[in-house]
Design an enzyme around this catalytic site. Sequence first.
Site, PDB file in Angstrom:
ATOM      1  N   ARG A 150       0.821  -1.219   0.000  1.00  0.00           N
ATOM      2  CA  ARG A 150       0.000   0.000   0.000  1.00  0.00           C
ATOM      3  C   ARG A 150       0.851   1.263   0.000  1.00  0.00           C
ATOM      4  O   ARG A 150       0.649   2.169  -0.805  1.00  0.00           O
ATOM      5  CB  ARG A 150      -0.932   0.002   1.226  1.00  0.00           C
ATOM      6  CG  ARG A 150      -2.115  -0.917   1.079  1.00  0.00           C
ATOM      7  CD  ARG A 150      -2.893  -0.976   2.373  1.00  0.00           C
ATOM      8  NE  ARG A 150      -2.097  -1.669   3.375  1.00  0.00           N
ATOM      9  CZ  ARG A 150      -2.404  -2.861   3.873  1.00  0.00           C
ATOM     10  NH1 ARG A 150      -3.503  -3.463   3.523  1.00  0.00           N
ATOM     11  NH2 ARG A 150      -1.620  -3.445   4.759  1.00  0.00           N
ATOM     12  N   ILE A 151       1.830   1.335   0.914  1.00  0.00           N
ATOM     13  CA  ILE A 151       2.651   2.549   1.007  1.00  0.00           C
ATOM     14  C   ILE A 151       3.649   2.608  -0.147  1.00  0.00           C
ATOM     15  O   ILE A 151       3.810   3.649  -0.792  1.00  0.00           O
ATOM     16  CB  ILE A 151       3.371   2.639   2.370  1.00  0.00           C
ATOM     17  CG1 ILE A 151       2.336   2.699   3.509  1.00  0.00           C
ATOM     18  CG2 ILE A 151       4.293   3.855   2.416  1.00  0.00           C
ATOM     19  CD1 ILE A 151       2.904   2.540   4.901  1.00  0.00           C
ATOM     20  N   ASP A 172       9.823  -6.863  -4.366  1.00  0.00           N
ATOM     21  CA  ASP A 172       8.773  -7.439  -3.525  1.00  0.00           C
ATOM     22  C   ASP A 172       8.678  -8.928  -3.876  1.00  0.00           C
ATOM     23  O   ASP A 172       8.667  -9.278  -5.046  1.00  0.00           O
ATOM     24  CB  ASP A 172       7.422  -6.742  -3.816  1.00  0.00           C
ATOM     25  CG  ASP A 172       6.394  -6.998  -2.729  1.00  0.00           C
ATOM     26  OD1 ASP A 172       5.944  -6.028  -2.088  1.00  0.00           O
ATOM     27  OD2 ASP A 172       6.036  -8.187  -2.497  1.00  0.00           O
ATOM     28  N   ALA A 222       9.341   2.468   7.658  1.00  0.00           N
ATOM     29  CA  ALA A 222       8.616   1.194   7.845  1.00  0.00           C
ATOM     30  C   ALA A 222       8.633   0.836   9.327  1.00  0.00           C
ATOM     31  O   ALA A 222       7.740   1.248  10.084  1.00  0.00           O
ATOM     32  CB  ALA A 222       9.232   0.116   6.980  1.00  0.00           C
ATOM     33  N   ASP A 248      12.098   7.794  10.102  1.00  0.00           N
ATOM     34  CA  ASP A 248      10.907   8.092  10.900  1.00  0.00           C
ATOM     35  C   ASP A 248      10.703   7.045  11.998  1.00  0.00           C
ATOM     36  O   ASP A 248       9.890   7.238  12.891  1.00  0.00           O
ATOM     37  CB  ASP A 248       9.672   8.136   9.980  1.00  0.00           C
ATOM     38  CG  ASP A 248       8.410   8.579  10.716  1.00  0.00           C
ATOM     39  OD1 ASP A 248       8.483   9.575  11.473  1.00  0.00           O
ATOM     40  OD2 ASP A 248       7.351   7.926  10.555  1.00  0.00           O
ATOM     41  N   GLU A 276      12.402   3.265  20.370  1.00  0.00           N
ATOM     42  CA  GLU A 276      11.569   4.475  20.328  1.00  0.00           C
ATOM     43  C   GLU A 276      11.022   4.758  21.715  1.00  0.00           C
ATOM     44  O   GLU A 276      10.544   3.823  22.368  1.00  0.00           O
ATOM     45  CB  GLU A 276      10.411   4.285  19.337  1.00  0.00           C
ATOM     46  CG  GLU A 276      10.889   4.184  17.896  1.00  0.00           C
ATOM     47  CD  GLU A 276       9.749   4.078  16.871  1.00  0.00           C
ATOM     48  OE1 GLU A 276       8.577   4.242  17.242  1.00  0.00           O
ATOM     49  OE2 GLU A 276      10.042   3.843  15.703  1.00  0.00           O
ATOM     50  N   HIS A 304       8.421   9.063  14.395  1.00  0.00           N
ATOM     51  CA  HIS A 304       7.359   8.123  13.992  1.00  0.00           C
ATOM     52  C   HIS A 304       6.039   8.856  13.704  1.00  0.00           C
ATOM     53  O   HIS A 304       5.004   8.571  14.327  1.00  0.00           O
ATOM     54  CB  HIS A 304       7.153   7.044  15.066  1.00  0.00           C
ATOM     55  CG  HIS A 304       6.548   5.780  14.513  1.00  0.00           C
ATOM     56  ND1 HIS A 304       6.878   4.535  14.974  1.00  0.00           N
ATOM     57  CD2 HIS A 304       5.622   5.590  13.532  1.00  0.00           C
ATOM     58  CE1 HIS A 304       6.184   3.624  14.303  1.00  0.00           C
ATOM     59  NE2 HIS A 304       5.412   4.244  13.423  1.00  0.00           N
ATOM     60  N   ILE A 305       6.119   9.806  12.762  1.00  0.00           N
ATOM     61  CA  ILE A 305       4.948  10.636  12.473  1.00  0.00           C
ATOM     62  C   ILE A 305       4.339  10.335  11.101  1.00  0.00           C
ATOM     63  O   ILE A 305       3.559  11.130  10.580  1.00  0.00           O
ATOM     64  CB  ILE A 305       5.293  12.143  12.564  1.00  0.00           C
ATOM     65  CG1 ILE A 305       6.484  12.493  11.644  1.00  0.00           C
ATOM     66  CG2 ILE A 305       5.567  12.551  14.003  1.00  0.00           C
ATOM     67  CD1 ILE A 305       6.732  14.002  11.493  1.00  0.00           C
ATOM     68  N   GLY A 306       4.715   9.182  10.531  1.00  0.00           N
ATOM     69  CA  GLY A 306       4.222   8.842   9.191  1.00  0.00           C
ATOM     70  C   GLY A 306       2.711   8.970   9.052  1.00  0.00           C
ATOM     71  O   GLY A 306       2.199   9.481   8.060  1.00  0.00           O
ATOM     72  N   ALA A 307       1.996   8.519  10.053  1.00  0.00           N
ATOM     73  CA  ALA A 307       0.521   8.507   9.972  1.00  0.00           C
ATOM     74  C   ALA A 307      -0.095   9.730  10.651  1.00  0.00           C
ATOM     75  O   ALA A 307      -1.318   9.833  10.744  1.00  0.00           O
ATOM     76  CB  ALA A 307      -0.013   7.237  10.620  1.00  0.00           C
TER      77      ALA A 307
END
Length: 304
Positions: free
Chosen positions: A149-150, A169, A229, A254, A259, A278-281
């Site tokens: 998806r990403i 992949d 990821a 990220d 963490e 960790h702000i990807g979302a």
Amino acid sequence: MKVLVAAPLHEKAIEVLKNAGFEVVYEEYPDEERLIELVKDVDAIIVRSKPKVTRRVIESAPKLKVIGRAGVGLDNIDLEAAKERGIKVVNSPGASSRSVAELVFGLLFAVARKIAFADRKMREGVWAKKQAMGIELEGKTIGVVGFGRIGYQVAKIANAFGMNVLLYDPYPNEERAKEVGGKFVDLETLLKESDVVTLHVPLVDATYHLINEERLKLMKPTAILINAARGAVVDTNALVKALQEGWIAGAGLDVFEEEPLPADHPLTEFDNVVLTPHIGASTVEAQMRAGVQVAEQIVEILKG
Ligand code: NAD
């Protein structure tokens, strides 16, 4: 029906639940003891990466039918305990894909054009024009490791920037690759030929430290590595060595093996590394989509 929302949730998601006629109880991140009290009479719980839905919590909720995770990872939910009770677990895996992909380019530009570095210097009163020589993305090759998806969203944006797109992949989707002008190659070729390597694989046994010393050495000394990821997809010690010894030109990260990243971590010492927590979302749109998708699934399950 009663739904416990145990983490911040977009108001549109709350609306979905209320419009379905559910009673909504909200309490932000209760600890285990409090959660055990709160779940006594609820039909559903919604969480994010917190709080933990442990076996004890699940066993204290006799009416519980569904656990919703607004987001992706399910590591804070005892899936085994839920399964034993026939409790469904739903999440929203695609809700943040675009946001993560856009952050990848934020990190990439910040590294390629030394934006974070130049900004730091400006604040020190240093006009670092000479040290901030960068590179363009057009015509460069980006290697997307994990074309899900990403990875797909990243490849789509890269294609729009006029980059050549290499993909790796184990389950190649040729049709989608065609859509983004991408070409599947093996990992070694991708690492050797890419000016930018960006990681979009899940963290599983096969991807733990996928990017290790040996693979970092395959990359071009001018290449940039992006990891949005999971931290452990990269061997951090090997990456620090690669940056110290100039095997690659920079990195945008990220996610981290530890963490929050400790303040004195060696990664914080490099001018050619850009770090985000960790702000990807973390966008308004991703949070709204994640909440609404989970709320809609809960309504369907409880009413169905
Ligand atoms: P996805 O499941 O849609 O895609 C993952 C892809 O990786 C799949 O196509 C799969 O075939 C492929 N893959 C599996 N094993 C592989 C391997 N050994 N080598 C190469 N490819 C492999 O997942 P997604 O939604 O695109 O998410 C990708 C990653 O992004 C996950 O690690 C997820 O945890 C992470 N993520 C990070 C953030 C953030 O805030 N930074 C947010 C959401 C997701």
